[in-house]
Design a protein around this motif. Structure first.
Motif, short mmCIF file in Angstrom:
data_model
loop_
_atom_site.label_atom_id
_atom_site.label_comp_id
_atom_site.label_asym_id
_atom_site.label_seq_id
_atom_site.Cartn_x
_atom_site.Cartn_y
_atom_site.Cartn_z
N LEU A 9 23.10 30.51 10.64
CA LEU A 9 23.36 30.28 9.22
C LEU A 9 22.05 30.41 8.44
O LEU A 9 21.04 29.82 8.80
CB LEU A 9 23.94 28.88 8.99
N GLU A 10 22.06 31.21 7.39
CA GLU A 10 20.85 31.43 6.62
C GLU A 10 20.52 30.19 5.79
O GLU A 10 21.38 29.62 5.14
CB GLU A 10 21.04 32.63 5.68
N PRO A 11 19.25 29.74 5.82
CA PRO A 11 18.87 28.61 4.99
C PRO A 11 18.89 28.97 3.51
O PRO A 11 18.66 30.12 3.14
CB PRO A 11 17.45 28.27 5.44
N VAL A 12 19.18 27.99 2.68
CA VAL A 12 19.23 28.17 1.23
C VAL A 12 18.11 27.36 0.61
O VAL A 12 17.93 26.18 0.94
CB VAL A 12 20.60 27.72 0.66
N GLU A 13 17.35 27.98 -0.29
CA GLU A 13 16.25 27.26 -0.91
C GLU A 13 16.78 26.09 -1.74
O GLU A 13 17.80 26.20 -2.40
CB GLU A 13 15.46 28.20 -1.84
N GLN A 14 16.07 24.99 -1.68
CA GLN A 14 16.43 23.83 -2.47
C GLN A 14 15.15 23.21 -3.02
O GLN A 14 14.04 23.60 -2.65
CB GLN A 14 17.21 22.80 -1.66
N GLU A 15 15.31 22.28 -3.93
CA GLU A 15 14.15 21.68 -4.58
C GLU A 15 13.28 20.97 -3.55
O GLU A 15 13.77 20.24 -2.68
CB GLU A 15 14.61 20.67 -5.64
N ALA A 16 11.96 21.19 -3.67
CA ALA A 16 11.03 20.51 -2.78
C ALA A 16 11.00 19.02 -3.08
O ALA A 16 11.07 18.61 -4.24
CB ALA A 16 9.63 21.12 -2.94
N GLU A 17 10.91 18.22 -2.07
CA GLU A 17 10.87 16.77 -2.23
C GLU A 17 9.66 16.21 -1.50
O GLU A 17 9.18 16.80 -0.53
CB GLU A 17 12.15 16.13 -1.68
N THR A 18 9.18 15.10 -2.01
CA THR A 18 8.04 14.44 -1.38
C THR A 18 8.40 12.99 -1.08
O THR A 18 9.27 12.40 -1.73
CB THR A 18 6.81 14.48 -2.30
N LEU A 19 7.71 12.44 -0.11
CA LEU A 19 7.91 11.05 0.30
C LEU A 19 6.56 10.36 0.31
O LEU A 19 5.59 10.90 0.85
CB LEU A 19 8.55 11.00 1.69
N ARG A 20 6.49 9.17 -0.29
CA ARG A 20 5.26 8.38 -0.28
C ARG A 20 5.48 7.19 0.65
O ARG A 20 6.24 6.27 0.32
CB ARG A 20 4.90 7.90 -1.68
N PRO A 21 4.85 7.19 1.83
CA PRO A 21 5.04 6.07 2.75
C PRO A 21 4.45 4.78 2.17
O PRO A 21 3.41 4.79 1.51
CB PRO A 21 4.27 6.52 4.00
N THR A 22 5.12 3.67 2.43
CA THR A 22 4.68 2.37 1.94
C THR A 22 4.47 1.41 3.11
O THR A 22 5.13 1.53 4.15
CB THR A 22 5.70 1.77 0.96
N LYS A 23 3.57 0.45 2.91
CA LYS A 23 3.29 -0.55 3.93
C LYS A 23 3.05 -1.89 3.27
O LYS A 23 2.22 -2.01 2.38
CB LYS A 23 2.05 -0.15 4.76
N TRP B 83 0.85 -1.19 0.00
CA TRP B 83 0.00 0.00 0.00
C TRP B 83 0.89 1.24 0.00
O TRP B 83 1.74 1.41 0.86
CB TRP B 83 -0.92 0.02 1.22
N ILE B 84 0.70 2.10 -0.98
CA ILE B 84 1.46 3.34 -1.11
C ILE B 84 0.56 4.49 -0.69
O ILE B 84 -0.50 4.71 -1.28
CB ILE B 84 1.98 3.54 -2.54
#
Length: 328
Positions: free
Chosen positions: A288-302, A78-79
């Motif tokens: 330290l100033e944060p630097v923008e980076q590409e957004a990432e997503t995670l799909r939990p699996t079971k 299941w994703i």
């Protein structure tokens, strides 16, 4: 969303039917000697077979058990829905010296005298907890460096592994250059503007294959910013047979090399003589100033294979009493 890792295994579903058809055809084509004794035996066997009712139940259980076994073998998974990960911050590795010299008890923490590593654990743990949005990793080094935690957003696991670190686990000597080299290797795949290493030690380089300044040149070339921290008290009272004398427990600290490493990579060298100063250093690093980076997503699996596997086992266990009941 439900997926299968090996869906091609479901193609074996009609295999028992094909096998039964093949057996029936083989029996029809095989030559046989007809004799009354065999007809008698066949009739006796027929009377011992299950009644039609129990036969259909057994067949249904067999079909369910076979289908569920194939479903379990196909690895159903299941994703879940995508979970957004933090989209700002940097990739920050923390290298902590756990060589033999870190057991020097010249730190005062909450009114108690403790060794250097104990003080470092508390301060670094608080620092890690505050670093929301950063990927953090942990390197422990002594005679050899080891990646204890790869870059991760899981700050709880990193703090747990830091708390489990023990003096001497990586050897009694100090390999500063190799620790920097390992950090550079782990940061190479990350965006250049995000690569930061915080290296904490109480001594000088005494082991390893790479010299610290050579490793610093490589880090500078790869865009890794290194902040170095030298820890250890300047003065400590030591009792002996001749009385109490003042000693410098940090006489082996190579501040010149640590300062050069920081300068070469665009970082800064800090000196921590007690836990309070160490706490202030990490508060400065928090700026330290944060630097923008590409957004990432995670799909939990079971994994779900155990459900059809359990049902197949129950059906198999149910066949034995049904067979006995049908024969009675």
């Amino acid at each position: 969303m439900l997926t299968f890792e090996w869906p091609w295994l479901l193609a074996l579903l009609p295999l028992p039917l094909f096998y039964r058809l093949w057996r029936r055809r083989a029996e029809m084509l095989a030559p046989a000697l007809k004799a009354p004794v065999y007809f008698a035996l066949a009739a006796q066997t027929q009377t011992q077979r299950q009644s039609g009712y129990w036969q259909w139940i057994s067949l249904a259980l067999l079909i369910i058990a076979w289908t569920c076994a194939l479903l379990a073998a196909a690895r159903p998974t299941w994703i879940g829905d995508p979970v957004a990960l933090p989209s700002s911050g940097r990739d920050l590795l923390i290298a902590v010296d756990i060589s033999g010299s870190m057991e020097q008890t010249d730190m005062v923490l909450e009114g108690n005298t403790v060794d250097r590593l104990t003080a470092v654990k508390q301060v670094v743990s608080e620092f890690v907890t505050r670093r929301q949005g950063d990927r953090l990793g942990l390197i422990l080094f002594g005679t050899r460096p080891y990646l204890q935690t790869p870059l991760t957003f899981d700050r709880l696991t990193m703090n747990t592994l830091l708390g489990e670190a023990q003096i001497g686990f990586a050897g009694d000597r100090t390999a500063i250059g190799d620790a920097i080299g390992l950090a550079v290797k782990r940061l190479q795949s990350r965006p250049q503007d995000h690569r930061v290493l915080i290296l904490l030690t109480d001594g000088a380089n005494s082991a390893g294959e790479v010299q610290p300044l050579e490793a610093a040149d490589i880090a500078a070339h790869e865009g890794v910013t290194i902040y170095t921290i030298g820890i250890g008290a300047d003065v400590m009272l030591e009792r002996s047979f001749f009385g109490t004398r003042r000693v410098n427990p940090s006489q082996d600290l190579d501040e010149t090399t640590l300062t050069t490493i920081a300068d070469k990579t665009g970082g800064r060298y800090f000196r921590a003589r007690n836990p309070e100063e160490l706490q202030q250093i990490y508060q400065q690093l928090d700026q330290l100033e944060p630097v923008e980076q590409e957004a990432e997503t995670l799909r939990p699996t079971k994994a779900l294979f155990y459900w059809p596997l359990g049902l197949a086992l129950l059906c198999s266990l149910s066949l034995a009493p049904l067979a006995n009941r049908g024969n009675s």
